[in-house]
Design an enzyme around this catalytic site. Structure first.
Site, PDB file in Angstrom:
ATOM      1  N   ASN A 174       0.856  -1.188   0.000  1.00  0.00           N
ATOM      2  CA  ASN A 174       0.000   0.000   0.000  1.00  0.00           C
ATOM      3  C   ASN A 174       0.888   1.232   0.000  1.00  0.00           C
ATOM      4  OD1 ASN A 174      -1.546   2.272   0.999  1.00  0.00           O
ATOM      5  ND2 ASN A 174      -3.148   0.821   1.552  1.00  0.00           N
ATOM      6  N   TYR A 176     -10.811   4.925   4.920  1.00  0.00           N
ATOM      7  CA  TYR A 176     -12.042   5.448   5.522  1.00  0.00           C
ATOM      8  C   TYR A 176     -11.831   6.802   6.202  1.00  0.00           C
ATOM      9  CZ  TYR A 176     -13.472   0.567   4.938  1.00  0.00           C
ATOM     10  OH  TYR A 176     -13.764  -0.677   4.418  1.00  0.00           O
ATOM     11  N   ASP A 215      -0.818  -4.040  10.100  1.00  0.00           N
ATOM     12  CA  ASP A 215      -2.173  -4.446   9.730  1.00  0.00           C
ATOM     13  C   ASP A 215      -3.115  -3.580  10.517  1.00  0.00           C
ATOM     14  OD1 ASP A 215      -3.637  -6.329   7.980  1.00  0.00           O
ATOM     15  OD2 ASP A 215      -4.671  -6.799   9.845  1.00  0.00           O
ATOM     16  N   SER A 216      -4.035  -2.966   9.819  1.00  0.00           N
ATOM     17  CA  SER A 216      -4.904  -2.004  10.466  1.00  0.00           C
ATOM     18  C   SER A 216      -6.276  -2.038   9.826  1.00  0.00           C
ATOM     19  CB  SER A 216      -4.309  -0.594  10.364  1.00  0.00           C
ATOM     20  OG  SER A 216      -4.053  -0.259   9.009  1.00  0.00           O
ATOM     21  N   ASN A 237       0.255   4.398   0.152  1.00  0.00           N
ATOM     22  CA  ASN A 237      -0.065   5.413   1.147  1.00  0.00           C
ATOM     23  C   ASN A 237       0.508   5.052   2.515  1.00  0.00           C
ATOM     24  OD1 ASN A 237      -1.770   7.287  -0.425  1.00  0.00           O
ATOM     25  ND2 ASN A 237      -3.125   5.525  -0.613  1.00  0.00           N
ATOM     26  N   LYS A 238       0.367   3.779   2.884  1.00  0.00           N
ATOM     27  CA  LYS A 238       0.945   3.341   4.157  1.00  0.00           C
ATOM     28  C   LYS A 238       2.462   3.474   4.135  1.00  0.00           C
ATOM     29  CE  LYS A 238      -2.497  -0.015   5.770  1.00  0.00           C
ATOM     30  NZ  LYS A 238      -2.685  -1.439   6.196  1.00  0.00           N
ATOM     31  N   HIS A 289      -4.241   5.999  14.697  1.00  0.00           N
ATOM     32  CA  HIS A 289      -3.877   4.682  15.219  1.00  0.00           C
ATOM     33  C   HIS A 289      -2.477   4.278  14.781  1.00  0.00           C
ATOM     34  CE1 HIS A 289      -5.678   4.506  11.291  1.00  0.00           C
ATOM     35  NE2 HIS A 289      -5.414   3.229  11.122  1.00  0.00           N
ATOM     36  N   ARG A 290      -2.157   4.528  13.509  1.00  0.00           N
ATOM     37  CA  ARG A 290      -0.827   4.177  13.005  1.00  0.00           C
ATOM     38  C   ARG A 290       0.240   5.048  13.653  1.00  0.00           C
ATOM     39  NH1 ARG A 290      -2.204   4.392   8.332  1.00  0.00           N
ATOM     40  NH2 ARG A 290      -2.796   2.199   8.175  1.00  0.00           N
TER      41      ARG A 290
END
Length: 209
Positions: free
Chosen positions: A11, A154, A71-72, A13-14, A180-181
């Site tokens: 990903n 989201y 993982d999120s 973006n991540k 959260h990340r």
């Protein structure tokens, strides 16, 4: 080996978020695209922790290097925890962020309880299987229409009441303080000296602490 960490995510973006935070640390950050193509990790775990481990260990073994995997996902109270570990593919395999948000909005029509939270589990794995893990959470509510242009997934639907903003209305440099990340990464960074010592011990073949 302890000076190289591979960010085990496809990903983009991540990857950008993780690299932006870790770029100031004395470590060489690499992505899976820096290596020859390999089979993707199978994410069939039932928890975020299981999937983070599966990804981190899969790529650590294939690349023979320490791998940090994330993982999120989004957990919505009124949906019994959905989309959860299926957040990235909630609208089906290969779903776009837009499609996933559309499905969530449909399922939340006429739902009064809008409480939700994001979860992120970071796992650092060695080729031999030894791991370290950190977890971050961010609480908020699901709103009825998208707001904001930052972020991904989201984020445009996830409203944080105390900030009066969605995650997508918060620029990346500020998002890391509340997301959260970002919280999981903050734990990782606060222990970075110990992590480097752990990596050196693992590389030397010492048992995990």
């Amino acid at each position: 080996m302890e000076n190289v960490i591979v960010l085990a995510t496809g990903n983009r973006n991540k990857f950008v978020e993780l690299r932006a935070v870790l770029g100031n640390f004395p470590v060489v950050i690499r992505g899976i695209d820096d290596f020859d193509p390999v089979p993707a990790a199978i994410e069939d775990g039932v928890t975020f922790r299981e999937n983070a481990y599966k990804k981190a260990h899969h790529y650590a073994r294939l690349f023979a290097a320490p791998c940090l995997a994330d993982d999120s996902g989004l957990v919505v109270d009124a949906l019994d925890g959905r989309p959860g570990v299926y957040s990235a593919r909630y609208a089906g395999p290969g779903a776009t962020d837009w499609a996933n948000c559309e499905r969530l909005l449909r399922e939340m029509v006429n739902v009064d309880n809008r409480i939700a939270h994001f979860v992120c589990v970071l796992t650092l794995a060695m080729p031999g299987g030894a791991i370290l893990s950190w977890e971050g959470r961010c609480g908020g509510e699901i709103i009825a229409e998208r707001r904001g242009v930052h972020g991904f997934g989201y984020d445009p639907l996830f409203f944080i009441p105390e900030l009066n903003k969605t995650l997508a209305e918060i620029p990346l440099e500020r998002k890391e303080a509340v997301s959260h990340r970002g919280k999981a990464l903050a734990q990782f960074m606060s222990e970075f000296d110990q992590v480097q010592q752990w990596l050196r011990r693992q590389t030397a073949g010492s048992p995990a602490p």
